[in-house]
Write an enzyme that holds these catalytic residues in place. Structure first.
Site, PDB file in Angstrom:
ATOM      1  N   SER A  34     -33.180  45.949   1.271  1.00 40.72           N
ATOM      2  CA  SER A  34     -33.414  46.367  -0.110  1.00 40.72           C
ATOM      3  C   SER A  34     -33.237  45.166  -1.030  1.00 40.72           C
ATOM      4  O   SER A  34     -32.587  44.184  -0.658  1.00 40.72           O
ATOM      5  CB  SER A  34     -32.450  47.498  -0.487  1.00 40.72           C
ATOM      6  N   GLU A  69     -32.470  43.836  -5.121  1.00 42.05           N
ATOM      7  CA  GLU A  69     -31.906  44.226  -6.422  1.00 42.05           C
ATOM      8  C   GLU A  69     -32.455  43.354  -7.544  1.00 42.05           C
ATOM      9  O   GLU A  69     -32.579  42.138  -7.388  1.00 42.05           O
ATOM     10  CB  GLU A  69     -30.373  44.094  -6.343  1.00 42.05           C
ATOM     11  N   HIS A  73     -29.076  51.764 -10.726  1.00 42.58           N
ATOM     12  CA  HIS A  73     -27.611  51.688 -10.730  1.00 42.58           C
ATOM     13  C   HIS A  73     -27.157  52.502 -11.943  1.00 42.58           C
ATOM     14  O   HIS A  73     -27.855  52.570 -12.955  1.00 42.58           O
ATOM     15  CB  HIS A  73     -27.134  50.247 -10.902  1.00 42.58           C
ATOM     16  N   GLY A 127     -18.500  49.871 -13.111  1.00 44.05           N
ATOM     17  CA  GLY A 127     -18.905  48.874 -14.105  1.00 44.05           C
ATOM     18  C   GLY A 127     -17.695  48.209 -14.721  1.00 44.05           C
ATOM     19  O   GLY A 127     -16.540  48.538 -14.391  1.00 44.05           O
ATOM     20  N   ASP A 128     -17.934  47.246 -15.587  1.00 43.02           N
ATOM     21  CA  ASP A 128     -16.860  46.544 -16.298  1.00 43.02           C
ATOM     22  C   ASP A 128     -17.159  46.659 -17.778  1.00 43.02           C
ATOM     23  O   ASP A 128     -18.297  46.417 -18.196  1.00 43.02           O
ATOM     24  CB  ASP A 128     -16.841  45.059 -15.896  1.00 43.02           C
ATOM     25  N   PHE A 166     -20.420  33.189 -11.343  1.00 41.80           N
ATOM     26  CA  PHE A 166     -20.460  34.579 -10.850  1.00 41.80           C
ATOM     27  C   PHE A 166     -19.295  34.831  -9.893  1.00 41.80           C
ATOM     28  O   PHE A 166     -18.640  35.855  -9.946  1.00 41.80           O
ATOM     29  CB  PHE A 166     -21.733  34.828 -10.027  1.00 41.80           C
ATOM     30  N   HIS A 201     -28.912  43.768   1.704  1.00 41.62           N
ATOM     31  CA  HIS A 201     -29.321  44.059   0.313  1.00 41.62           C
ATOM     32  C   HIS A 201     -29.307  42.712  -0.420  1.00 41.62           C
ATOM     33  O   HIS A 201     -28.251  42.079  -0.523  1.00 41.62           O
ATOM     34  CB  HIS A 201     -28.315  45.037  -0.312  1.00 41.62           C
TER      35      HIS A 201
HETATM   36  P1  FAD Z   1     -14.295  51.369  -8.500  1.00 42.51           P
HETATM   37  O1  FAD Z   1     -14.663  51.811  -7.131  1.00 42.51           O
HETATM   38  O2  FAD Z   1     -13.915  52.425  -9.479  1.00 42.51           O
HETATM   39  O3  FAD Z   1     -13.078  50.333  -8.338  1.00 42.51           O
HETATM   40  C1  FAD Z   1     -12.647  49.531  -9.424  1.00 42.51           C
HETATM   41  C2  FAD Z   1     -11.190  49.101  -9.231  1.00 42.51           C
HETATM   42  O4  FAD Z   1     -10.330  50.221  -9.435  1.00 42.51           O
HETATM   43  C3  FAD Z   1     -10.847  48.598  -7.835  1.00 42.51           C
HETATM   44  O5  FAD Z   1      -9.859  47.600  -7.972  1.00 42.51           O
HETATM   45  C4  FAD Z   1     -10.288  49.818  -7.122  1.00 42.51           C
HETATM   46  O6  FAD Z   1      -9.381  49.465  -6.083  1.00 42.51           O
HETATM   47  C5  FAD Z   1      -9.600  50.543  -8.257  1.00 42.51           C
HETATM   48  N1  FAD Z   1      -9.697  52.020  -8.128  1.00 42.51           N
HETATM   49  C6  FAD Z   1     -10.795  52.713  -7.769  1.00 42.51           C
HETATM   50  N2  FAD Z   1     -10.567  54.038  -7.787  1.00 42.51           N
HETATM   51  C7  FAD Z   1      -9.294  54.194  -8.193  1.00 42.51           C
HETATM   52  C8  FAD Z   1      -8.482  55.331  -8.435  1.00 42.51           C
HETATM   53  N3  FAD Z   1      -8.965  56.583  -8.273  1.00 42.51           N
HETATM   54  N4  FAD Z   1      -7.195  55.113  -8.839  1.00 42.51           N
HETATM   55  C9  FAD Z   1      -6.717  53.842  -9.023  1.00 42.51           C
HETATM   56  N5  FAD Z   1      -7.459  52.732  -8.809  1.00 42.51           N
HETATM   57  C10 FAD Z   1      -8.719  52.911  -8.410  1.00 42.51           C
HETATM   58  N6  FAD Z   1     -21.738  46.443 -12.522  1.00 42.51           N
HETATM   59  C11 FAD Z   1     -22.475  46.899 -13.546  1.00 42.51           C
HETATM   60  O7  FAD Z   1     -21.982  46.945 -14.681  1.00 42.51           O
HETATM   61  N7  FAD Z   1     -23.783  47.274 -13.386  1.00 42.51           N
HETATM   62  C12 FAD Z   1     -24.376  47.272 -12.175  1.00 42.51           C
HETATM   63  O8  FAD Z   1     -25.538  47.630 -12.055  1.00 42.51           O
HETATM   64  C13 FAD Z   1     -23.617  46.813 -11.050  1.00 42.51           C
HETATM   65  N8  FAD Z   1     -24.135  46.808  -9.806  1.00 42.51           N
HETATM   66  C14 FAD Z   1     -23.350  46.479  -8.734  1.00 42.51           C
HETATM   67  C15 FAD Z   1     -23.869  46.600  -7.436  1.00 42.51           C
HETATM   68  C16 FAD Z   1     -23.100  46.299  -6.325  1.00 42.51           C
HETATM   69  C17 FAD Z   1     -23.687  46.465  -4.944  1.00 42.51           C
HETATM   70  C18 FAD Z   1     -21.769  45.830  -6.501  1.00 42.51           C
HETATM   71  C19 FAD Z   1     -20.920  45.459  -5.303  1.00 42.51           C
HETATM   72  C20 FAD Z   1     -21.248  45.700  -7.789  1.00 42.51           C
HETATM   73  C21 FAD Z   1     -22.005  46.045  -8.905  1.00 42.51           C
HETATM   74  N9  FAD Z   1     -21.508  45.973 -10.205  1.00 42.51           N
HETATM   75  C22 FAD Z   1     -22.264  46.408 -11.271  1.00 42.51           C
HETATM   76  C23 FAD Z   1     -20.162  45.464 -10.454  1.00 42.51           C
HETATM   77  C24 FAD Z   1     -19.095  46.570 -10.461  1.00 42.51           C
HETATM   78  O9  FAD Z   1     -19.372  47.490 -11.488  1.00 42.51           O
HETATM   79  C25 FAD Z   1     -17.731  45.912 -10.659  1.00 42.51           C
HETATM   80  O10 FAD Z   1     -17.370  45.229  -9.495  1.00 42.51           O
HETATM   81  C26 FAD Z   1     -16.624  46.827 -11.152  1.00 42.51           C
HETATM   82  O11 FAD Z   1     -15.506  46.005 -11.502  1.00 42.51           O
HETATM   83  C27 FAD Z   1     -16.127  47.819 -10.140  1.00 42.51           C
HETATM   84  O12 FAD Z   1     -17.017  48.811  -9.914  1.00 42.51           O
HETATM   85  P2  FAD Z   1     -16.797  49.853  -8.699  1.00 42.51           P
HETATM   86  O13 FAD Z   1     -17.855  50.857  -8.767  1.00 42.51           O
HETATM   87  O14 FAD Z   1     -16.584  49.150  -7.426  1.00 42.51           O
HETATM   88  O15 FAD Z   1     -15.399  50.502  -9.188  1.00 42.51           O
END
Ligand code: FAD
Length: 276
Positions: free
Chosen positions: A7, A9, A68, A99-100, A207, A257
């Site tokens: 895939s 991106e 996404h 996201g961040d 990055f 990917h």
């Molecule tokens: P989560 O899975 O929620 O984790 C975030 C942090 O919180 C981790 O440290 C985790 O250990 C902790 N955590 C998770 N769940 C809990 C809980 N229930 N209780 C306590 N702590 C918890 N960002 C964007 O803005 N847009 C995009 O399109 C985008 N695409 C991406 C695609 C891929 C394949 C990847 C790997 C990353 C992408 N990102 C994107 C970046 C991503 O949003 C960031 O890395 C963000 O900081 C974490 O997102 P996550 O979904 O992994 O978060």
């Protein structure tokens, strides 16, 4: 072994020129017959319309498109509206993320973590979408500990995610070790490595610092040593990334990917080297 899934991106372009350039990139990469093209989404909805528009274009060209969706800073209502729009467009796959928060944007909104978004998508749309989530073989930079991060990854799978895509990495062992740990936790979903072609060192270093991906010292030294010689950087990057991809696939990775950065050439070069 099943056929590996590939895939690509993209990020949603900001200008008319970027839109045109991405259409040309897609045309080249479509020849490789990927499983899907995905399009990133700025947390807090900063690229919402452009993500939707790019997904619409990909779909109109007859390809599988996976938007996404990042939930931080958003509301249930807003996410629900987007899910509805994607469902109506015939989209079947979503990459669900936390996201961040962009700096200066204050409120976390109604979702704190990606597992809550996965639960919400399942509650709203049942089994309609194949849900991808993010995985971190080198661990998420904000995680309290590797074990915590693994258990938090498991929450997303338990909430209903079907598969995962990893943050990029340059050390194959981190991926294989992560997969072993997941299997020990009973996580059986496919976890596809995210591949970042090496094009520009300064950009890659920026990055990598931000997302916690390690550039091994020997690679950093080599890349720094090439200075402005972009041909040398690309040749070295191609060599290293093709070897990494080969090792990952030979070791059982279910696919790759590619983070294309909206360029076809670096991904195509790796592809050709792999002889897929
Ligand atoms: P989560 O899975 O929620 O984790 C975030 C942090 O919180 C981790 O440290 C985790 O250990 C902790 N955590 C998770 N769940 C809990 C809980 N229930 N209780 C306590 N702590 C918890 N960002 C964007 O803005 N847009 C995009 O399109 C985008 N695409 C991406 C695609 C891929 C394949 C990847 C790997 C990353 C992408 N990102 C994107 C970046 C991503 O949003 C960031 O890395 C963000 O900081 C974490 O997102 P996550 O979904 O992994 O978060």
């Amino acid at each position: 072994m099943n056929k590996p899934l590939f895939s690509f991106e993209f990020f949603p372009p900001q200008t008319a020129e970027g839109v045109e350039k991405l259409a040309a990139t897609r045309k080249q990469l479509a020849l490789l017959k990927p499983e899907f093209f995905s399009v990133t989404f700025g947390a807090g909805g900063s690229t919402q319309d452009r993500t939707l528009q790019t997904i619409r274009e990909i779909k109109a060209e007859g390809h599988n498109a996976a938007p996404h969706l990042s939930c931080i800073g958003s509301t249930r209502e807003n996410i629900g509206t987007l899910l509805h729009a994607y469902k109506n467009m015939g989209i079947k796959r979503i990459v669900a993320l936390r996201g961040d928060l962009p700096s200066g944007m204050g409120s976390i909104g109604e979702f704190q973590y990606a597992n809550e978004l996965v639960s919400f998508i399942r509650a709203q749309t049942g089994d309609h979408f194949h849900i991808e989530v993010a995985a971190y073989p080198e661990y998420h930079p904000q995680s309290k500990s590797p074990r915590d991060d693994l258990l938090n990854f498991k929450r997303k799978i338990d909430a209903g995610a079907d598969s995962a895509i990893t943050q990029y990495f340059f050390n194959a062992d981190s991926y294989f070790y992560f997969i072993d740990e997941c299997r020990k936790q009973g996580i059986t979903v496919p976890i596809v490595p995210g591949i970042m072609p090496i094009v520009k060192f300064a950009q890659l270093a920026r990055f990598s610092d931000a997302c916690g991906a390690e550039i091994p010292r020997w690679m950093r030294r080599k890349l720094e040593g090439y200075g402005d010689d972009s041909a040398a950087i690309m040749a070295f990057g191609l060599e290293v990334m093709a070897q990494l991809c080969e090792r990952l696939l030979a070791g059982g990775a279910p696919g790759l990917h590619f983070y294309t950065l909206n360029q076809a050439a670096p991904t195509l070069a790796i592809w050709q080297r792999l002889g897929i």
